[in-house]
Design an enzyme around this catalytic site. Sequence first.
Site: not given
Length: 538
Positions: A169, A198, A270, A335, A401, A426
């Site tokens: 990112r 990602d 991702h 995710e 996480w 985080y």
Amino acid sequence: MKKLSYVIALILSLGIGNLCLAVDIIPQPQIVKDLDGTFSFAKGMQISAPQEFADEAEVLANMFEVSSGYTLEVTSKAKKAQVVFVHDAKLGSDLGDEGYVLEVKKDQVVIKAAKPAGAFYAIQSIKQMLPVEVAGYYPTPNVEMTIPCVYIEDAPRFGWRGYMLDCSRYFASVDRIKKHLDLMALYKLNTFQWHFTDYQGWRMQVMKYPKLTKVGSTRAQTIIYQRGRKLYANQTPENGFYTQEQIKDIVAYAEKLHITVVPEIDIPAHSIAAIAAYPELSCTGKPAEVKESNHGGMSNVFCPGKDSTFEFVQNVLLEVFELFPSKIIHIGGDEVNKDGWKACPHCKKRMEDEHLKDYDELQSYFIQRVEKFVNKHGRTIIGWDEILDGGLAENAMVMSWRGEEGGVAAAKMKHPVVMTPNQFLYFDYVQSEDRENEPYVSFKQVLPIDRVYNYDPTPEVLTKDEREYIVGVQANMWANFVVSPTHFEYMTYPRMCALAEIGWTAVDKKNYDGFVGKLEKQYKRFDELHVAYRRHDK
Ligand code: ACM
Ligand code: ZN
């Protein structure tokens, strides 16, 4: 108590500290016995070291080069060297590979360890006791390189003390990554997870698939500013990736610092940057675009129905194995939006052929098939805790996480676990409740440094035996909102110092007030090293 430690730190920072130099090492060593007097490094001193510790001796010998203008002589023969490295294999049974004994006397410094990593950490302890100028960029010949006399016996609580940087990112330059690695080593962290694939960009050069970086590492806009969870961009294209030569350079640099680089190829989700380069990797095969946001939903996921997807993943991993000696390879797994799979004929057929009863099992099939390949090449996979869904792969490690639940479940199943629960570790979360006065605001969660510090990664719901499966702890520096190298640093320092004490120091040796007092010297060090950081006393 807090005030008292500030006063002590203030006295030291004013330079009155020579009367009584403090042992202000982070992470706090396990056993520290103060001795009378001080030891000063000076030109002409000798270091004697056995062959096992020749590289470490060089590290110490060269530490004074910039600040003081001299290097020390390393020899294996000196009878009366002022610094003596001792190889003591027996020490390993008590203190492990990373433990050390450091004795600083008025006329001699003695470092004992079983392995080079232990000797290296003794040097980091010395470096931390020295004036901050020692690690700086400028000549400071008038600063006395003096440390207090002390006896230290030290070893880490956990074997995995990690820090993750999201370079998908926000693309961090090689030099900026090395700057983080230097500080990780100073604080005795030993694992650098390199998140470089990602939504927002594929950053690892893969020779077999050149479009991954040609297409997958370019965005149409450059983000220039962030405020209040909003990103502002201009219309200049932004790109960046690490060549294989640069990757080798970073891995070798880290190795000298006793840091293992764990690469993360985040699959099956991702993955929009990879799909932008090779659309056939998704279920629909539709064109996709790399953008500055998490986007694409169900179309950012690889298709586990097609054998060609696995061929791609395996070919990428073959290059990963070449570049990274790490035994452990991170394959992401988090995710996954499975909606795309539901409409896909390839996925439907795969589920029939493999007798998979739901989409969690299809995800598990994907991870298990990748795991078999990774294991065949002598490596182990680690994945985010979603890899538990649908059945955990046989030899997988789990990185917890979404809180600790995944880690607890995996430990109960006797799988090694690295704890990195978002609410404690985080580092992209804002650092105080006073959001209005924070320069960078990302997600809604708040993570002040005391909350990081007081985290214990061994949940009470686990039995003593189950806790053995918690192999370590890691902080994650996600970059969804990161706009500059200093932004990365500001979110990381000094919370990395708190992470270091969770990972290294026994619970009964931790002390938050003492830690805050020790931060004063770190702030001076960060100033010296031009590291952006957040003060935590205001
Ligand atoms: C994660 O934060 N998605 C691992
Ligand atoms: Zn599919």
